[in-house]
Write an enzyme that holds these catalytic residues in place. Sequence first.
Site, PDB file in Angstrom:
ATOM      1  N   GLU A  31       0.876  -1.163   0.000  1.00 14.70           N
ATOM      2  CA  GLU A  31       0.000   0.000   0.000  1.00 14.70           C
ATOM      3  C   GLU A  31       0.921   1.223   0.000  1.00 14.70           C
ATOM      4  O   GLU A  31       1.808   1.318   0.859  1.00 14.70           O
ATOM      5  CB  GLU A  31      -0.865  -0.020   1.270  1.00 14.70           C
ATOM      6  N   ARG A 256       5.179 -13.386   8.923  1.00 15.99           N
ATOM      7  CA  ARG A 256       5.826 -12.073   8.824  1.00 15.99           C
ATOM      8  C   ARG A 256       7.240 -12.165   9.350  1.00 15.99           C
ATOM      9  O   ARG A 256       7.521 -12.968  10.245  1.00 15.99           O
ATOM     10  CB  ARG A 256       5.106 -11.088   9.752  1.00 15.99           C
ATOM     11  N   LYS A 266       4.709   0.466   9.718  1.00 20.88           N
ATOM     12  CA  LYS A 266       4.810   1.699   8.951  1.00 20.88           C
ATOM     13  C   LYS A 266       4.274   2.884   9.756  1.00 20.88           C
ATOM     14  O   LYS A 266       4.791   3.969   9.699  1.00 20.88           O
ATOM     15  CB  LYS A 266       4.005   1.573   7.656  1.00 20.88           C
TER      16      LYS A 266
HETATM   17  P1  ATP Z   1       2.541  -2.288   7.901  1.00 24.28           P
HETATM   18  O1  ATP Z   1       1.653  -3.132   8.759  1.00 24.28           O
HETATM   19  O2  ATP Z   1       3.897  -2.071   8.412  1.00 24.28           O
HETATM   20  O3  ATP Z   1       1.876  -1.047   7.405  1.00 24.28           O
HETATM   21  P2  ATP Z   1       1.668  -3.698   5.689  1.00 24.28           P
HETATM   22  O4  ATP Z   1       1.474  -5.144   5.858  1.00 24.28           O
HETATM   23  O5  ATP Z   1       0.456  -2.833   5.748  1.00 24.28           O
HETATM   24  O6  ATP Z   1       2.795  -3.185   6.632  1.00 24.28           O
HETATM   25  P3  ATP Z   1       1.780  -3.503   2.922  1.00 24.28           P
HETATM   26  O7  ATP Z   1       2.312  -2.362   2.192  1.00 24.28           O
HETATM   27  O8  ATP Z   1       0.331  -3.704   2.938  1.00 24.28           O
HETATM   28  O9  ATP Z   1       2.376  -3.386   4.344  1.00 24.28           O
HETATM   29  O10 ATP Z   1       2.507  -4.861   2.561  1.00 24.28           O
HETATM   30  C1  ATP Z   1       2.908  -5.267   1.290  1.00 24.28           C
HETATM   31  C2  ATP Z   1       3.241  -6.723   1.361  1.00 24.28           C
HETATM   32  O11 ATP Z   1       4.341  -6.936   2.215  1.00 24.28           O
HETATM   33  C3  ATP Z   1       2.083  -7.527   1.930  1.00 24.28           C
HETATM   34  O12 ATP Z   1       1.936  -8.732   1.201  1.00 24.28           O
HETATM   35  C4  ATP Z   1       2.503  -7.807   3.325  1.00 24.28           C
HETATM   36  O13 ATP Z   1       1.935  -9.002   3.771  1.00 24.28           O
HETATM   37  C5  ATP Z   1       4.025  -7.888   3.187  1.00 24.28           C
HETATM   38  N1  ATP Z   1       4.668  -7.564   4.453  1.00 24.28           N
HETATM   39  C6  ATP Z   1       4.496  -6.459   5.206  1.00 24.28           C
HETATM   40  N2  ATP Z   1       5.219  -6.540   6.337  1.00 24.28           N
HETATM   41  C7  ATP Z   1       5.873  -7.719   6.292  1.00 24.28           C
HETATM   42  C8  ATP Z   1       6.782  -8.399   7.169  1.00 24.28           C
HETATM   43  N3  ATP Z   1       7.160  -7.865   8.333  1.00 24.28           N
HETATM   44  N4  ATP Z   1       7.256  -9.608   6.797  1.00 24.28           N
HETATM   45  C9  ATP Z   1       6.907 -10.146   5.616  1.00 24.28           C
HETATM   46  N5  ATP Z   1       6.067  -9.572   4.750  1.00 24.28           N
HETATM   47  C10 ATP Z   1       5.545  -8.372   5.074  1.00 24.28           C
HETATM   48 MG    MG Z   2      -1.287  -3.080   4.960  1.00 22.53          MG
END
Ligand code: ATP
Ligand code: MG
Length: 543
Positions: A31, A256, A266
């Site tokens: 995102e 994760r 984030k």
């Molecule tokens: P945050 O919770 O930090 O905002 P997010 O999951 O919302 O992170 P996205 O931008 O939605 O971040 O994630 C893009 C991709 O990266 C998604 O498929 C998510 O599952 C993966 N991802 C995010 N954080 C991790 C992590 N710590 N380990 C592995 N994959 C991750």
């Molecule tokens: Mg997200």
Amino acid sequence: MAETTNFIEQIIEEELSSGKVNGVYTRFPPEPNGYLHIGHAKSLCINFGMKQKYDGKCNLFLDDTNPGKEKTEFVDAIKADIRWLGFKWDKETYASDFFENIYNFAIDLIKKGKAFVCDMNAEEISKNRGTLTEAGKESPWRNRSVEENLALFTAMRNGEFADGEKCLRAKIDMASPNINMRDPVIYRIMRLNHHRTGDKWCIYPMYDFAHPICDYMQGVTHSLCTLEFEDHRPLYDWVGIELGFNPKPRQIEFARLNVTNLVMSKRYLKKLVEDGSVDGWDDPRMPTLAGLRRRGVPADALKDFCARIGVCKANSEVQISYLEACIREYLNLHAERAMGVLKPLKVTITNYPDGKSEEVEFDINPNEEVKRSRNITFSKNIYIDADDFSLNPPPKYFRLKKDGMVRLKSAYIIKCDDVILDDNGEVKELLCSYIPESRSGSDTSGIKVKGVIQWVNADTCKDVEIRKYGYLLNDEEYAGQDFSERMNKNSLTVYNGKVEPYLFETGDERPFQLMRTGYFKLLETEGKTVVSEIVSLKDNFNK
Ligand code: ATP
Ligand code: MG
């Protein structure tokens, strides 16, 4: 390392051999509401890893269904970070590319009697959702006719209702043990300017509805995501089945990446940037890819780390020392060596001729197959690191002490004859003598010393600010506490050091090892050049 097959690859290989799929298509779906962090590197390695391993495809899919938080600045940063890791996406796609399709699929659901317009607001919906042990209550609007729903949904799109006044919900099962299946909201009214579609839309689809559709529209075969989406998979499948997707993409969840001492949310990283705790998203202490890159962490070391931690189904926390060990191992093989001192202590070699200087040979990197060396000048006036001298040495102290001897790396053995103290009793200067026959490479002195220390030539060295970093978060014992309570207020230590001029002659930001200290690089910051730590030399990872 022997190549192993992780559980996702096993699934893919079974499907390829049974003919369920005839190719692999994945997507990396961030995102654009912030910068990528090291957790995303794991997801990138998995998604692009499948593309590479099965000669498939992988899109960069920007999930922009939340217009309030998304910005083009973040899209650009995400792209730069992925390129830095060396991955090439097949297509750059956006959820917003599919808004019209998603809308039409919502109409299809309504026509099938599988979606309805609901007049309850968010608060009422959540109040009626039930709990883990109690079924939810059906909405009084659940049994509107198809015609009425179509008319209302069209009116929603046309802006005839206020934000939040109505929403579109899937009609599934208010008694489902999975709360995500209790008539979830799939469209909401939100008058927000979107970074790509501007004011075209005042209704936006929810992630759970948009995602399976966008996967399908892109031809994604395997939709890889993290474990928190496991409970959403039934809804992902429901959407695909109700809309008749064929072939239907398959969602597979993996754990994760969590690393001790690193903030990986984030939302919280954003807070650190906004409250000035760090100097931007690419501050070298940040676990963002931009921060790691600016820190000097090589992309290959990061990918190696992701490969070694592997892909698994259960969440766990990786020690930060393991990440550091991967970086150190890579730099040990690839980084040039150089000399520098964090805390300069003046040493005068009293028996070395005034005005004389000589070149000594210094190994560029002892791990290189074809050894290379360069010359360093030695003279009467040098600096050593204050930590390599002790006035009150403990037993078995092999560095320099009064009347003790030590070898200066690549040069001579010296003996400390006298210590000059300042008015406060602090060591100000050492008067030493050198052993002329002890020159490295042609040592005939017969003297054996245990300690070898680094030094710089006082006549040619450069004064420079040397920065070392601590973690942004205090460690394990605070686990579970709020990030703000775990914040390390002393994550930056500045030294007024001295380094050999060579560091400034290479003219780039290549990493180098300051001998016996750590791996560093030159960094432009606050209008000056500093020597900035990548990783220390000390290995505290417990294998
Ligand atoms: P945050 O919770 O930090 O905002 P997010 O999951 O919302 O992170 P996205 O931008 O939605 O971040 O994630 C893009 C991709 O990266 C998604 O498929 C998510 O599952 C993966 N991802 C995010 N954080 C991790 C992590 N710590 N380990 C592995 N994959 C991750
Ligand atoms: Mg997200």
